[in-house]
Write an enzyme that holds these catalytic residues in place. Structure first.
Site, PDB file in Angstrom:
ATOM      1  N   SER A  57      35.818  16.852   8.495  1.00  0.00           N
ATOM      2  CA  SER A  57      35.583  18.017   9.349  1.00  0.00           C
ATOM      3  C   SER A  57      34.715  17.392  10.620  1.00  0.00           C
ATOM      4  CB  SER A  57      34.983  19.192   9.027  1.00  0.00           C
ATOM      5  OG  SER A  57      35.088  20.495   9.785  1.00  0.00           O
ATOM      6  N   ASP A 114      45.360  23.162   5.214  1.00  0.00           N
ATOM      7  CA  ASP A 114      44.400  23.357   6.065  1.00  0.00           C
ATOM      8  C   ASP A 114      44.768  23.646   7.719  1.00  0.00           C
ATOM      9  OD1 ASP A 114      42.226  23.244   7.942  1.00  0.00           O
ATOM     10  OD2 ASP A 114      41.733  21.008   7.343  1.00  0.00           O
ATOM     11  N   HIS A 128      40.796  24.124   4.541  1.00  0.00           N
ATOM     12  CA  HIS A 128      39.885  23.213   5.065  1.00  0.00           C
ATOM     13  C   HIS A 128      39.128  22.782   4.040  1.00  0.00           C
ATOM     14  CE1 HIS A 128      37.962  21.053   8.175  1.00  0.00           C
ATOM     15  NE2 HIS A 128      36.853  21.538   8.130  1.00  0.00           N
ATOM     16  N   ASP A 129      38.551  23.817   3.019  1.00  0.00           N
ATOM     17  CA  ASP A 129      37.574  23.435   2.181  1.00  0.00           C
ATOM     18  C   ASP A 129      38.086  22.409   1.127  1.00  0.00           C
ATOM     19  OD1 ASP A 129      35.384  24.846   3.104  1.00  0.00           O
ATOM     20  OD2 ASP A 129      35.384  26.317   1.758  1.00  0.00           O
TER      21      ASP A 129
END
Length: 375
Positions: free
Chosen positions: A154, A319, A352-353
């Site tokens: 990220s 994501d 995204h995680d």
């Protein structure tokens, strides 16, 4: 190779720098401190160091646990350790808390030497480039002339990418995970909604809430709720919560009814209990400002042209905040610039995680890549 295990008990360290640090915003820090942790051993040639750059709410505590708090496990402990993909039997791994952070490095919570009070909102704006400059000073202090790799997910991936262009002779590999060359307008918009929740909290007091003995917990909790939605995929939220009602039927109230509401409120309140609102504001603005191609007429290939490192770029299928298409922009720019780059898109439902999770294919890709880095 050892069986996969934890690095065990770790201890944070503090590095003090007395020389001023010029910032991209035009301000200068007269001196600063960085809190960091290390795992593994630096080899005799000092060639096996790997820097881990954290994301928005991350910290220097990347792996292992503390002697007095065994439940406080590093946020990437599943990836880093003896026998793990980033193997501390081979590499000397460094985690560092960024400037402006709230885990001990110089930031809004620390003392402004000019006033003797906490910096609060007076702490200057910091950028990805400033963080990289400060990390380079830490490397100097540790006697590391060149990192075998810089890795991050990220916002951490942006830092890894920037390392490759800002200090091209000091990095062998850049591992950019679930990241992007710059934020889209939609991502900037999400950050602004989150910031406004904090700025409009009555307890914010212009960022000097410490002096009033309060924290803008309501605003920070709302900001985290907004952010947390974007870190998960629609499918993962549907599988976890669906439309489940806590009471089995509607109660026609603005109180918590749906399970997903309960989850978000819990995550927001928990976050507000340990994170600093000023740090959240600073870090989201650093995300917004990052655009390495801005000074190159939008030409990312030209922006990445100074890089000498080999790249690994990883994205995740679900994501949507930093979609695979954004990673492919980075890959395309590198290929057009005749740079060495490997790319993997991992099928994972977690959004995204995913970059924080123990996904077998993802960890397999990282293991294979790190195994092939010569130190």
């Amino acid at each position: 190779m050892n069986n996969a295990s934890s690095v065990g008990i770790v201890t944070p360290q503090v590095a003090r720098f007395d020389q001023p640090l010029a910032l991209r915003c035009g301000a200068s820090l007269p001196g600063f401190e960085l809190v960091y942790e290390t795992y593994g051993q630096l080899n005799r040639e000092r060639s096996n160091a790997v820097l881990v750059c954290h994301a928005l709410s991350g910290s220097h505590h990347v792996a292992g646990h503390y002697a007095d708090d065994p439940g406080n496990v590093g946020w990437w402990d599943n990836l880093i350790g003896p026998g793990k993909p980033l193997d501390t039997d081979k590499f000397f791994v460094i985690g560092v808390n960024n400037l402006g952070g709230c885990y001990g490095s110089s930031g809004p919570l620390t003392t402004n030497p000019a006033t003797g009070r906490r910096w609060g909102a007076d702490f200057p704006f910091v950028t990805v480039e400033d963080w990289v400059d400060s990390h380079a000073r830490l490397a100097d202090l540790l006697g590391i002339e060149r990192f075998a790799a810089v890795v991050g997910g990220s916002l951490g991936g942006m830092q890894a990418m920037n390392w490759a262009t800002q200090y091209p002779d000091r990095i062998g590999h850049a591992v950019v995970i679930a990241s992007a060359p710059k934020l889209t307008a939609q991502n900037i918009a999400f950050n602004e909604v989150a910031r406004q929740a904090i700025l409009k909290d009555p307890d914010f007091h212009g960022g000097h809430y410490y002096e009033h003995g309060v924290v803008p917990a309501r605003g920070l909790a709302q900001a985290r709720m907004v952010g947390h939605i974007t870190y998960l995929s629609d499918d993962s939220m549907d599988r976890k919560f669906g439309r489940k009602l806590r009471h089995g039927q509607p109660i026609y109230s603005y109180d918590v009814e749906f399970e997903v509401e309960s989850y978000l409120r819990y995550q927001g309140e928990k976050f507000a209990g340990f994170f600093d609102a000023n740090t959240y504001l600073l870090t989201t603005k650093a995300l917004d400002y990052y655009d390495p191609a801005a000074d190159c007429g939008g030409d990312l290939t030209r922006a990445l042209s100074p890089a000498e490192a080999q790249f690994l770029v990883v994205s995740f299928s679900t994501d949507w905040r930093f979609a695979p298409s954004r990673s492919k922009e980075i890959v395309g720019a590198l290929l057009h610039g005749d740079k060495r780059v490997s790319y993997a898109e991992i099928d994972c439902a977690a959004g995204h995680d995913s970059f924080l999770l123990d996904v077998p294919l993802y960890h397999g890709v990282l293991r294979a890549y790190f195994d092939n880095i010569r130190v």
